[in-house]
Write an enzyme that holds these catalytic residues in place. Structure first.
Site, mmCIF file in Angstrom:
data_model
loop_
_atom_site.group_PDB
_atom_site.id
_atom_site.type_symbol
_atom_site.label_atom_id
_atom_site.label_comp_id
_atom_site.label_asym_id
_atom_site.label_seq_id
_atom_site.Cartn_x
_atom_site.Cartn_y
_atom_site.Cartn_z
ATOM 1 N N THR A 154 0.855 -1.197 0.000
ATOM 2 C CA THR A 154 0.000 0.000 0.000
ATOM 3 C C THR A 154 0.893 1.249 0.000
ATOM 4 O O THR A 154 1.259 1.744 -1.051
ATOM 5 C CB THR A 154 -0.962 -0.005 1.207
ATOM 6 O OG1 THR A 154 -0.223 -0.298 2.407
ATOM 7 C CG2 THR A 154 -2.039 -1.063 1.024
ATOM 8 N N LYS A 180 4.541 -6.984 3.329
ATOM 9 C CA LYS A 180 4.229 -5.576 3.121
ATOM 10 C C LYS A 180 4.113 -4.894 4.472
ATOM 11 O O LYS A 180 3.749 -5.499 5.485
ATOM 12 C CB LYS A 180 2.943 -5.391 2.320
ATOM 13 C CG LYS A 180 1.649 -5.833 2.990
ATOM 14 C CD LYS A 180 1.010 -4.833 3.946
ATOM 15 C CE LYS A 180 0.751 -3.499 3.272
ATOM 16 N NZ LYS A 180 0.135 -2.542 4.286
ATOM 17 N N THR A 191 2.172 -4.012 12.374
ATOM 18 C CA THR A 191 1.188 -3.894 11.306
ATOM 19 C C THR A 191 1.821 -4.285 9.997
ATOM 20 O O THR A 191 2.600 -3.545 9.433
ATOM 21 C CB THR A 191 0.678 -2.456 11.200
ATOM 22 O OG1 THR A 191 0.110 -2.114 12.426
ATOM 23 C CG2 THR A 191 -0.350 -2.330 10.105
ATOM 24 N N GLU A 277 7.292 4.689 6.854
ATOM 25 C CA GLU A 277 6.778 5.901 6.201
ATOM 26 C C GLU A 277 7.620 7.126 6.579
ATOM 27 O O GLU A 277 7.758 7.466 7.747
ATOM 28 C CB GLU A 277 5.317 6.125 6.602
ATOM 29 C CG GLU A 277 4.399 5.094 5.963
ATOM 30 C CD GLU A 277 2.966 5.190 6.435
ATOM 31 O OE1 GLU A 277 2.100 4.631 5.748
ATOM 32 O OE2 GLU A 277 2.716 5.811 7.472
ATOM 33 N N ASN A 408 0.549 10.592 6.772
ATOM 34 C CA ASN A 408 -0.596 10.114 7.552
ATOM 35 C C ASN A 408 -1.649 11.181 7.783
ATOM 36 O O ASN A 408 -2.812 10.866 8.033
ATOM 37 C CB ASN A 408 -0.100 9.545 8.873
ATOM 38 C CG ASN A 408 0.546 8.177 8.677
ATOM 39 O OD1 ASN A 408 -0.142 7.190 8.522
ATOM 40 N ND2 ASN A 408 1.866 8.150 8.632
ATOM 41 N N THR A 413 -7.574 11.557 2.528
ATOM 42 C CA THR A 413 -8.062 12.748 1.840
ATOM 43 C C THR A 413 -7.197 13.124 0.653
ATOM 44 O O THR A 413 -7.567 13.950 -0.146
ATOM 45 C CB THR A 413 -8.134 13.943 2.807
ATOM 46 O OG1 THR A 413 -6.829 14.169 3.392
ATOM 47 C CG2 THR A 413 -9.140 13.704 3.899
#
Length: 413
Positions: A154, A180, A191, A277, A408, A413
């Site tokens: 992702t 992933k 996660t 990230e 994040n 959005t």
């Protein structure tokens, strides 16, 4: 020296496995989003899953199937929608996906395990899934691991894959894996999704025990941001196609296989932490001198997960006080005068006392790690000793950058 060698092939390196990844239309981006791993024969299956009380439908589905019968033929993974917190309809969607795949593979749904990743609260796009499954099965290949690895990611910047080979009973045995994960990464479980294939023959209870221990020493020892998720799944298949004698109890051969399984999981886990990230470097924390391995890992994980430590590393600031503070709050007893802290080769703290060190050179060491991002030279090594105990453990994380907040803050959005 490791008693195995790295090979190519990922999850299709072991004998008797095929894989595929396609674009089914699940992701708004139009990128690959549906993956499949299939064993040619029934395989012993084991799993480690999220400890969250809010779980995706696929997690409960897999748990129930593995508790009743630890055998599987296929792992189906969709990316784009987590199918978590989606109520009874999400459960029905998961069941339907297994039934659709079972019909296409001409096997029973009980031989299929499921995984999902994406936005929590969103159901799978079933129309896209229904249309994608026949194409996915048609794309299965003995060299399809890379396409599967690309279809499960992702926010990851790079796919994660590894395969290792050793010899057991004078026959070749292989373990491959893909994973992933990039954000919402924290121990218990981290996660992530990870799928492991093996061609050795192992009894169900032993394979599960091996996987659980490997998870504790790998995926449960990484952190990016302190958040865990609803979909964490580590699933491992062992199909016996190497034709080695069955391993049914711990011994030299079992230890050899477990060591290689752990190495596969650690490689994938470190790849997740490295790809955190917004991260610019991988951080490895090594702790020695603790009472036992569990205590050492707890200290290591606390240091790796400290937002202050992570921020200092991003700022290239060799602020050992933040490391000391994190070690001290890990809820593991040790004497302060026994504490030693090193950053790379720089001794920062010893015998409860600060040590003189070249601050500019230590900062340059951190800058060098950031300059080597996504390479083996990108690792910041923090070494901590807390006494004379025999316990040692490791944890992996990354720095905390401005980009993490941006990624994040704009996720949906």
């Amino acid at each position: 020296m490791a008693d195995w060698q790295e090979i190519t092939g990922g999850v299709t390196a072991p004998k008797g496995y095929r894989a595929a990844g396609i674009t089914a239309g699940l992701k708004p981006s139009g990128l690959p989003d549906l993956a499949l791993i299939v064993s040619d024969v029934e395989a012993i299956a084991a799993g480690v899953f999220t400890t969250s009380q809010v779980r995706a439908a696929c997690v409960d589905y897999c748990r129930q199937h593995l508790q009743s019968k630890a055998i599987a033929r296929a792992i189906l993974c969709n990316a784009g929608q987590a199918n978590a917190a989606t109520g009874s309809q999400g459960v029905l969607d998961a069941q339907e996906s297994a039934e659709l795949l079972a019909k296409e593979l001409n096997i029973t749904p009980e031989l299929i395990l499921l995984a999902s990743t994406g936005v929590i609260g969103q159901r799978m796009k079933m129309d896209a899934l229904r249309g994608g499954i026949p194409k996915l099965v048609a794309a299965l290949s003995e060299t399809g691991s890379d396409t599967a690895a690309g279809a499960i990611i992702t926010t990851d910047l790079v796919p994660k894959s590894i395969a290792l080979e050793t010899t057991i009973g004078e026959r070749s045995v292989r373990i491959g894996g893909i994973a992933k994960g990039s954000g919402m990464i924290h121990p218990n479980m981290a996660t992530m999704l990870a799928f492991v294939t093996c061609d050795a023959a192992v009894s169900p209870h032993l394979w599960q025990e091996m996987l659980s221990r490997a998870a504790d020493r790998s995926f449960n020892s990484i952190t990016v941001d302190g958040d865990t998720s609803t979909n964490d799944s580590l699933i491992a298949l062992a199909n016996g196609e190497s034709r080695t004698p069955a391993i049914t109890e711990m011994g030299a051969e079992a230890e050899k296989l477990e060591a290689m399984l752990t190495a596969v999981c650690q490689h994938l886990a470190k790849a997740i932490a490295r790809d955190g990230e917004g991260a610019t470097c991988l951080v490895e924390v090594q702790v020695t001198g603790a009472h036992d391995e569990l205590s050492a890992r707890q200290i290591a994980k606390t240091i790796a997960g400290s937002s202050l430590v992570k921020s200092a590393i991003f700022g290239r600031d060799p602020n050992w006080g933040r490391i000391a503070a994190a070690a001290g709050r890990a809820d593991v007893p040790f004497e302060q005068e026994n504490l030693q802290i090193k950053l790379g080769d720089f001794l920062l703290f010893e015998n409860g006392q600060p040590q003189p060190f070249d601050r500019a050179a230590a900062s340059a060491y951190l800058k060098q790690a950031a300059a080597g991002a996504y390479l083996k030279e990108d690792t910041v090594l923090i070494s901590v000793s807390v006494g004379n105990g025999h316990g040692s453990g490791k944890a992996w994380g990354c720095d905390l950058s401005y980009d993490y907040v941006k990624i994040n803050a704009e996720y949906t959005t």
